[in-house]
Design a protein around this motif. Structure first.
Motif, mmCIF file in Angstrom:
data_model
loop_
_atom_site.group_PDB
_atom_site.id
_atom_site.type_symbol
_atom_site.label_atom_id
_atom_site.label_comp_id
_atom_site.label_asym_id
_atom_site.label_seq_id
_atom_site.Cartn_x
_atom_site.Cartn_y
_atom_site.Cartn_z
ATOM 1 N N ASN A 50 0.861 -1.194 0.000
ATOM 2 C CA ASN A 50 0.000 0.000 0.000
ATOM 3 C C ASN A 50 0.892 1.238 0.000
ATOM 4 O O ASN A 50 1.826 1.333 0.797
ATOM 5 C CB ASN A 50 -0.873 0.048 1.267
ATOM 6 C CG ASN A 50 -1.748 -1.190 1.427
ATOM 7 O OD1 ASN A 50 -1.477 -2.053 2.254
ATOM 8 N ND2 ASN A 50 -2.789 -1.277 0.638
ATOM 9 N N LEU A 51 0.581 2.172 -0.888
ATOM 10 C CA LEU A 51 1.399 3.388 -1.008
ATOM 11 C C LEU A 51 0.518 4.629 -0.856
ATOM 12 O O LEU A 51 -0.582 4.670 -1.411
ATOM 13 C CB LEU A 51 2.074 3.435 -2.384
ATOM 14 C CG LEU A 51 2.978 2.249 -2.762
ATOM 15 C CD1 LEU A 51 3.347 2.313 -4.237
ATOM 16 C CD2 LEU A 51 4.247 2.245 -1.905
ATOM 17 N N ILE A 57 5.293 7.866 -12.090
ATOM 18 C CA ILE A 57 5.199 8.676 -10.870
ATOM 19 C C ILE A 57 6.598 8.810 -10.282
ATOM 20 O O ILE A 57 7.179 7.826 -9.820
ATOM 21 C CB ILE A 57 4.229 8.035 -9.850
ATOM 22 C CG1 ILE A 57 2.815 8.036 -10.426
ATOM 23 C CG2 ILE A 57 4.272 8.767 -8.516
ATOM 24 C CD1 ILE A 57 1.753 7.439 -9.523
ATOM 25 N N LYS A 58 7.117 10.007 -10.321
ATOM 26 C CA LYS A 58 8.513 10.208 -9.880
ATOM 27 C C LYS A 58 8.600 10.441 -8.370
ATOM 28 O O LYS A 58 9.618 10.178 -7.747
ATOM 29 C CB LYS A 58 9.124 11.427 -10.600
ATOM 30 C CG LYS A 58 9.117 11.321 -12.128
ATOM 31 C CD LYS A 58 10.278 10.450 -12.632
ATOM 32 C CE LYS A 58 10.327 10.394 -14.141
ATOM 33 N NZ LYS A 58 9.504 9.313 -14.713
ATOM 34 N N GLU A 59 7.506 10.972 -7.768
ATOM 35 C CA GLU A 59 7.529 11.271 -6.327
ATOM 36 C C GLU A 59 7.718 9.993 -5.504
ATOM 37 O O GLU A 59 7.328 8.915 -5.927
ATOM 38 C CB GLU A 59 6.192 11.898 -5.885
ATOM 39 C CG GLU A 59 6.000 13.333 -6.276
ATOM 40 C CD GLU A 59 5.588 13.491 -7.726
ATOM 41 O OE1 GLU A 59 5.633 12.496 -8.494
ATOM 42 O OE2 GLU A 59 5.240 14.605 -8.113
ATOM 43 N N GLU A 60 8.293 10.179 -4.331
ATOM 44 C CA GLU A 60 8.396 9.059 -3.383
ATOM 45 C C GLU A 60 7.108 9.040 -2.558
ATOM 46 O O GLU A 60 6.578 10.103 -2.211
ATOM 47 C CB GLU A 60 9.558 9.307 -2.415
ATOM 48 C CG GLU A 60 10.933 9.165 -3.037
ATOM 49 C CD GLU A 60 11.241 7.724 -3.429
ATOM 50 O OE1 GLU A 60 11.125 6.846 -2.558
ATOM 51 O OE2 GLU A 60 11.559 7.490 -4.609
ATOM 52 N N GLN A 89 7.739 -0.015 -5.755
ATOM 53 C CA GLN A 89 7.916 1.405 -6.093
ATOM 54 C C GLN A 89 8.570 1.590 -7.455
ATOM 55 O O GLN A 89 8.179 2.456 -8.231
ATOM 56 C CB GLN A 89 8.750 2.102 -5.018
ATOM 57 C CG GLN A 89 7.901 2.426 -3.809
ATOM 58 C CD GLN A 89 8.696 3.114 -2.714
ATOM 59 O OE1 GLN A 89 8.507 2.810 -1.562
ATOM 60 N NE2 GLN A 89 9.613 4.005 -3.074
ATOM 61 N N GLN A 90 9.534 0.736 -7.723
ATOM 62 C CA GLN A 90 10.239 0.810 -9.003
ATOM 63 C C GLN A 90 9.246 0.591 -10.164
ATOM 64 O O GLN A 90 9.297 1.294 -11.176
ATOM 65 C CB GLN A 90 11.292 -0.298 -8.972
ATOM 66 C CG GLN A 90 12.183 -0.450 -10.149
ATOM 67 C CD GLN A 90 12.846 -1.840 -10.044
ATOM 68 O OE1 GLN A 90 13.087 -2.362 -8.945
ATOM 69 N NE2 GLN A 90 13.118 -2.449 -11.180
ATOM 70 N N HIS A 91 8.316 -0.350 -9.995
ATOM 71 C CA HIS A 91 7.356 -0.607 -11.070
ATOM 72 C C HIS A 91 6.293 0.484 -11.170
ATOM 73 O O HIS A 91 5.828 0.793 -12.259
ATOM 74 C CB HIS A 91 6.743 -2.002 -10.935
ATOM 75 C CG HIS A 91 7.704 -3.061 -11.375
ATOM 76 N ND1 HIS A 91 8.625 -3.627 -10.527
ATOM 77 C CD2 HIS A 91 7.930 -3.586 -12.601
ATOM 78 C CE1 HIS A 91 9.372 -4.478 -11.207
ATOM 79 N NE2 HIS A 91 8.965 -4.479 -12.470
#
Ligand SMILES: Cc1cc2nc3c(=O)[nH]c(=O)nc-3n(C[C@H](O)[C@H](O)[C@H](O)COP(=O)(O)OP(=O)(O)OC[C@H]3O[C@@H](n4cnc5c(N)ncnc54)[C@H](O)[C@@H]3O)c2cc1C
Length: 480
Positions: free
Chosen positions: A327-328, A407-410, A398-400
């Motif tokens: 979950n992000l 999506i570049k943001e963390e 996150q890499q995918h």
């Protein structure tokens, strides 16, 4: 006094408890191994930031007998629902990540005649393929859903429509999953009429054909909530505070009606005699008259091994897969280029990701973007080996997301869950396997009923209906 024990406090065990209470009253006890109810249904609340994470299921479909049955339960428990109507962007837009791009799946009849990537031909060609291809010569009892789709509609449909759908539903490989899992009636029609479209048309003309099928028989007068769902054209729904409200409300209801839900109570053995069953719990043996098991088949198997090794072996034939759920949460709500329910990744793309759900497009998440990345499934070991670290899993997700959704943001906040053996696989022959298991129980007159995701469908609707049907098969006690 006759007592019934329910094993497992996931949604099927709690539903079995609910229907047992309604049919027979008490005494009744539910034994749950973990310190909480709900099984795979788990919601993480971040109320101060206005969002939730679902670590298991997130939406329920209102359609059909099973959908109506769940809505009846939701209404009886007075739970507030969050519907998604069929006109909502999350109901209309479903995507694939294929051939290096995000592709919107056709959602109108226009999509039949246009060529829409990743397909290289208009979809009507797949229908023509079915119309012009004869049926199988030998009548098949079962085959994989991939081979069925390829035979009837061509390889492109099998690779880019059916295979990702199977990943989305059970994290499985369409080349192994039984056609009867999702397309039982289409398969039967093809076997009978020599083609899917032919079969559908013939049975439309002959309306009585499906009338006797158990699965289509309405259970009760439809609830008001079901009528509302039909009238307002709901495509799916959740509950206001997340899906975990459902098992929590069931537990509360059962408690208020003197049903004992014993947490942290793992059953470690099950034996049967002519007058009932004995449950092994910690160091004690408890006599009961009947057992309803809602346990995953591989968890029930060792409990019966000593007395019924062949039943144990049959239960172990139902395989399970591991799924990683990441979950992000991102602080902005402007990150997605396309809104929709989410995207699926066809297995031919050979990526560890099964799909990404756009939770914040489905429900209001107070200005956050919430995504859920599902990974692994049938291919878990191939990608992650035996003991992947949380960091490795988070980084892969996150890499995918970066690559697929640009999506570049963390993310500001994330959670990783490795769900071990969480989804049973209805592989070719599943229906026969379940029949044999139930025949064994009947032949040996074991006071045991089976419900739960291992047998009659893997979705929430399926397992609630399965619990109800198993309870309704039990004979009413004799009154003297
Ligand atoms: C990642 C994921 C996403 C999903 N998404 C959806 C969705 O969006 N919509 C949908 O409809 N469905 C979805 N599903 C399917 C749905 O979650 C399941 O069908 C449902 O939760 C299964 O419930 P259950 O009660 O049968 O099993 P479980 O949830 O597995 O419950 C079994 C219970 O038995 C307990 N137990 C095990 N062994 C013992 C023992 N020896 N003694 C006592 N207790 C024991 C366990 O602790 C557990 O609580 C999803 C599933 C997963 C994993």
């Amino acid at each position: 006094m006759t007592t019934t024990a329910v094993l497992g406090g996931g949604i099927s065990g709690l539903s079995a408890g609910y229907y047992l209470l309604r049919r027979f009253g008490k005494p009744l006890t539910i034994y749950e191994a973990s310190p909480r109810v709900g099984g795979w249904i788990r919601t993480e609340w971040h109320k101060e930031r206005g969002f939730i994470f679902e670590t298991g299921p997130r939406t329920i479909r209102p359609k059909g007998v099973a959908g109506a049955n769940t809505l009846e339960l939701v209404e009886q428990l007075k739970l507030p629902v969050k519907p998604i109507r069929s006109s909502h962007v999350a109901a209309r837009n479903r995507m694939l990540y294929a051939k290096g791009q995000v592709c919107m799946l056709p959602n109108s009849p226009k999509g039949l005649i246009a060529t829409v990537p990743p397909f290289t031909k208009p979809l009507y060609r797949a229908l023509l393929h079915d119309l012009t291809t004869g049926g199988t010569v030998a009548k098949n009892e079962d085959e994989s859903i991939y081979s069925f789709a390829e035979r009837r509609f061509g390889k492109e449909i099998a690779d880019y429509a059916i295979s990702p759908m199977i990943c989305g539903i059970c994290a499985g490989d369409a080349r192994e999953i039984s056609v009867r899992f999702l397309m039982d009636s289409l398969f039967e029609k093809e076997q009978k009429y020599g083609g899917v479209i032919k079969g559908v048309l013939y049975s439309r003309l002959n309306k009585n054909e499906d009338k006797d099928k158990d699965v289509d028989r309405p259970i009760d007068e439809p609830s008001n909530l079901y009528k509302q769902a039909v009238q307002e054209k709901w495509a799916m729904y959740s509950l206001t505070d997340g899906l975990e409200q459902l098992p929590r409300a069931l537990r509360k209801y059962l408690g208020e009606h003197d049903v004992n839900v014993q947490l942290s109570s793992r059953c470690n053995n099950l034996s049967f005699s002519s007058d009932g069953a004995r449950l092994g719990l910690r160091n004690a043996e408890l006599p009961v008259s009947h057992v309803v098991s809602s346990l995953p088949a591989y968890q029930l198997a060792p409990l019966v091994r000593q007395q019924h090794p062949s039943l144990c072996a049959q239960l172990l034939e139902i395989p399970y897969v591991d799924v990683v759920v990441v979950n992000l949460q991102y602080n902005s709500d402007q990150l997605l280029k396309q809104n929709g329910f989410g995207l699926l990744v066809p297995p031919v793309e050979n990526l560890p990701v099964l799909g990404v759900i756009f939770d914040s497009c489905c429900f209001d998440m107070a200005g956050n973007t919430i995504l859920t990345v599902m990974m692994g499934g049938k291919w878990f070991e191939q990608w992650f080996g035996h003991q992947p670290s949380q960091k490795e899993l988070r980084d892969t997700a996150q890499q995918h997301v970066r690559k697929i959704l640009n999506i570049k943001e963390e993310p500001t906040f994330s959670r990783v869950h490795l769900l071990h053996k969480c989804i049973p696989q209805y592989t070719v022959g599943h229906k026969r396997r379940v029949q044999q298991i139930r025949d064994y129980i009947r032949n040996y007159k074991l006071p045991l009923s089976l419900c739960g995701a291992a047998y009659d469908g893997v979705g929430i609707n399926d397992v609630i209906l399965s619990a109800r049907r198993q309870v309704e098969l039990l004979p009413m006690p004799q009154t003297h």
